[in-house]
Design a protein around this motif. Structure first.
Motif, PDB file in Angstrom:
ATOM      1  N   SER A 125     -13.676   3.254  14.895  1.00  0.00           N
ATOM      2  CA  SER A 125     -13.335   3.995  13.683  1.00  0.00           C
ATOM      3  C   SER A 125     -11.855   4.318  13.626  1.00  0.00           C
ATOM      4  N   ASN A 126     -11.287   4.796  14.717  1.00  0.00           N
ATOM      5  CA  ASN A 126      -9.877   5.174  14.739  1.00  0.00           C
ATOM      6  C   ASN A 126      -8.963   3.955  14.666  1.00  0.00           C
ATOM      7  N   ILE A 127      -9.326   2.898  15.394  1.00  0.00           N
ATOM      8  CA  ILE A 127      -8.510   1.680  15.361  1.00  0.00           C
ATOM      9  C   ILE A 127      -8.526   1.064  13.963  1.00  0.00           C
ATOM     10  N   LEU A 128      -9.692   1.021  13.331  1.00  0.00           N
ATOM     11  CA  LEU A 128      -9.784   0.475  11.973  1.00  0.00           C
ATOM     12  C   LEU A 128      -8.993   1.328  10.993  1.00  0.00           C
ATOM     13  N   ASN A 129      -9.032   2.632  11.164  1.00  0.00           N
ATOM     14  CA  ASN A 129      -8.275   3.533  10.299  1.00  0.00           C
ATOM     15  C   ASN A 129      -6.784   3.204  10.360  1.00  0.00           C
ATOM     16  N   ASN A 130      -6.235   3.120  11.568  1.00  0.00           N
ATOM     17  CA  ASN A 130      -4.802   2.843  11.720  1.00  0.00           C
ATOM     18  C   ASN A 130      -4.447   1.439  11.241  1.00  0.00           C
ATOM     19  N   THR A 131      -5.300   0.467  11.558  1.00  0.00           N
ATOM     20  CA  THR A 131      -5.019  -0.916  11.168  1.00  0.00           C
ATOM     21  C   THR A 131      -5.025  -1.073   9.656  1.00  0.00           C
ATOM     22  N   THR A 132      -5.989  -0.449   8.993  1.00  0.00           N
ATOM     23  CA  THR A 132      -6.074  -0.548   7.540  1.00  0.00           C
ATOM     24  C   THR A 132      -4.890   0.141   6.876  1.00  0.00           C
ATOM     25  N   GLN A 133      -4.513   1.311   7.367  1.00  0.00           N
ATOM     26  CA  GLN A 133      -3.369   2.026   6.799  1.00  0.00           C
ATOM     27  C   GLN A 133      -2.101   1.179   6.917  1.00  0.00           C
ATOM     28  N   ALA A 134      -1.943   0.486   8.050  1.00  0.00           N
ATOM     29  CA  ALA A 134      -0.741  -0.315   8.256  1.00  0.00           C
ATOM     30  C   ALA A 134      -0.716  -1.544   7.355  1.00  0.00           C
ATOM     31  N   ILE A 135      -1.819  -2.270   7.308  1.00  0.00           N
ATOM     32  CA  ILE A 135      -1.835  -3.521   6.553  1.00  0.00           C
ATOM     33  C   ILE A 135      -1.776  -3.272   5.045  1.00  0.00           C
ATOM     34  N   ASN A 136      -2.232  -2.090   4.611  1.00  0.00           N
ATOM     35  CA  ASN A 136      -2.215  -1.794   3.183  1.00  0.00           C
ATOM     36  C   ASN A 136      -0.822  -1.451   2.676  1.00  0.00           C
ATOM     37  N   VAL A 137       0.164  -1.420   3.552  1.00  0.00           N
ATOM     38  CA  VAL A 137       1.546  -1.312   3.105  1.00  0.00           C
ATOM     39  C   VAL A 137       1.980  -2.620   2.444  1.00  0.00           C
ATOM     40  N   LEU A 138       1.483  -3.739   2.960  1.00  0.00           N
ATOM     41  CA  LEU A 138       1.866  -5.055   2.433  1.00  0.00           C
ATOM     42  C   LEU A 138       0.918  -5.584   1.368  1.00  0.00           C
ATOM     43  N   VAL A 139      -0.311  -5.095   1.364  1.00  0.00           N
ATOM     44  CA  VAL A 139      -1.302  -5.608   0.416  1.00  0.00           C
ATOM     45  C   VAL A 139      -0.851  -5.491  -1.044  1.00  0.00           C
ATOM     46  N   PRO A 140      -0.282  -4.352  -1.490  1.00  0.00           N
ATOM     47  CA  PRO A 140       0.149  -4.283  -2.887  1.00  0.00           C
ATOM     48  C   PRO A 140       1.227  -5.302  -3.240  1.00  0.00           C
ATOM     49  N   ILE A 141       2.079  -5.656  -2.270  1.00  0.00           N
ATOM     50  CA  ILE A 141       3.132  -6.637  -2.548  1.00  0.00           C
ATOM     51  C   ILE A 141       2.525  -7.997  -2.851  1.00  0.00           C
ATOM     52  N   VAL A 142       1.458  -8.348  -2.145  1.00  0.00           N
ATOM     53  CA  VAL A 142       0.759  -9.602  -2.424  1.00  0.00           C
ATOM     54  C   VAL A 142       0.218  -9.592  -3.849  1.00  0.00           C
ATOM     55  N   GLY A 143      -0.345  -8.462  -4.273  1.00  0.00           N
ATOM     56  CA  GLY A 143      -0.841  -8.344  -5.634  1.00  0.00           C
ATOM     57  C   GLY A 143       0.267  -8.445  -6.657  1.00  0.00           C
ATOM     58  N   ILE A 144       1.417  -7.856  -6.358  1.00  0.00           N
ATOM     59  CA  ILE A 144       2.561  -7.938  -7.271  1.00  0.00           C
ATOM     60  C   ILE A 144       3.007  -9.380  -7.447  1.00  0.00           C
ATOM     61  N   LEU A 145       3.211 -10.097  -6.331  1.00  0.00           N
ATOM     62  CA  LEU A 145       3.702 -11.470  -6.392  1.00  0.00           C
ATOM     63  C   LEU A 145       2.711 -12.401  -7.071  1.00  0.00           C
ATOM     64  N   LEU A 146       1.429 -12.094  -6.982  1.00  0.00           N
ATOM     65  CA  LEU A 146       0.421 -12.932  -7.631  1.00  0.00           C
ATOM     66  C   LEU A 146       0.647 -12.992  -9.128  1.00  0.00           C
TER      67      LEU A 146
END
Length: 265
Positions: free
Chosen positions: A74-95
């Motif tokens: 639970s804790n590892i997934l929490n941190n991993t998701t928070q980190a990767i979601n910094v870049l996720v919106p940029i992918v949506g923007i470029l699309l």
């Protein structure tokens, strides 16, 4: 000669040609095309690769450092998701913005004149990629928990509700990027705005006394990140809905209007 003449004189031949010419690609086909656009460019490829490395690094650091009690899925997934979601919106923007920045909009809209179907395919593709990103984060988190499990008994404890909220958080982050990209239609300004606007809004609501109450309902940093930590109450979901009206629904509505009616140069 007789065979060629028979084909030329066939009264159904023009109808078959017209049917093939007027056949519209399905939404599934368009979604697959948009998914390919996400990684078929240098910017998209390196951005996705950076997201993969960031997720792996975050999962590894969380699993191998800190207190033993924190090495839970639970804790590892929490941190991993928070980190990767910094870049996720940029992918949506470029699309969305890539159609204008790379000047492919004319080709795209010539092949598919119904712009609404193109936008719908981009939204569907962004949701699919967000779910794939979530699945990747979950797999890396499980690997980290297996390498260095928690000292307690809750290493693999993860409620279905938090799991669903974490997936939803990733989808929301992606769609916010899509909406902002559609509203601005320029890559660099949209990427800058995706970082500056939430930070500026959060700072303003905390510095100005009369706006502190609004932060609890409109600030992304206040209402969305805890989706990956615990199950939300009805009141918390009301705050999420209000936040999404400002940061998702409004930009998406403006972006849809610009996308459907914008002039192609």
């Amino acid at each position: 000669m007789s065979t060629a003449t028979a084909r030329f004189d066939d009264p159904l031949a023009p109808r078959a040609a017209d049917s093939a010419r007027n056949h519209r690609p399905s939404l599934v086909t368009l979604t697959r095309v948009e998914l390919r656009k996400m990684y078929d460019t240098r910017a998209g490829f390196w951005l996705l690769l950076s997201g993969l490395l960031l997720a792996a690094l975050t999962a590894g650091l969380t699993a191998l450092t800190g207190h033993d009690a924190d090495h839970t899925l639970s804790n590892i997934l929490n941190n991993t998701t928070q980190a990767i979601n910094v870049l996720v919106p940029i992918v949506g923007i470029l699309l969305v913005t890539s159609e204008w920045s790379q000047r492919t909009a004319q080709v795209t809209f010539t092949l598919v004149p119904q712009r609404g179907r193109v936008l719908a395919a981009k939204i569907c593709a962004s949701i699919v990629l967000a779910l794939m990103t979530f699945a990747l984060a979950l797999a890396l988190s499980a690997l980290g928990a297996a390498i260095n499990p928690s000292a307690g008994d809750g290493t693999w404890s993860l409620s279905a509700g938090v799991l669903a909220q974490t997936a939803l958080f990733t989808v929301i982050s992606m769609l916010i990027g899509v909406g902002l990209g559609a509203a601005i239609l320029l890559s660099a300004p949209a990427i800058v705005a995706s970082f500056v606007l939430p930070i500026g809004f959060g700072a303003a609501t905390h510095l100005i006394g009369g706006l502190k109450g609004a932060a609890n309902w409109l600030d992304q940093g206040e209402t969305l990140p805890d989706l990956t930590d615990h199950i939300y109450s009805a009141h918390a979901w009301a705050r999420v809905d209000t936040t999404l009206l400002l940061w998702l629904a409004l930009p998406m509505a403006i972006g849809a209007w610009r996308f459907l009616r914008g002039e192609i140069r």
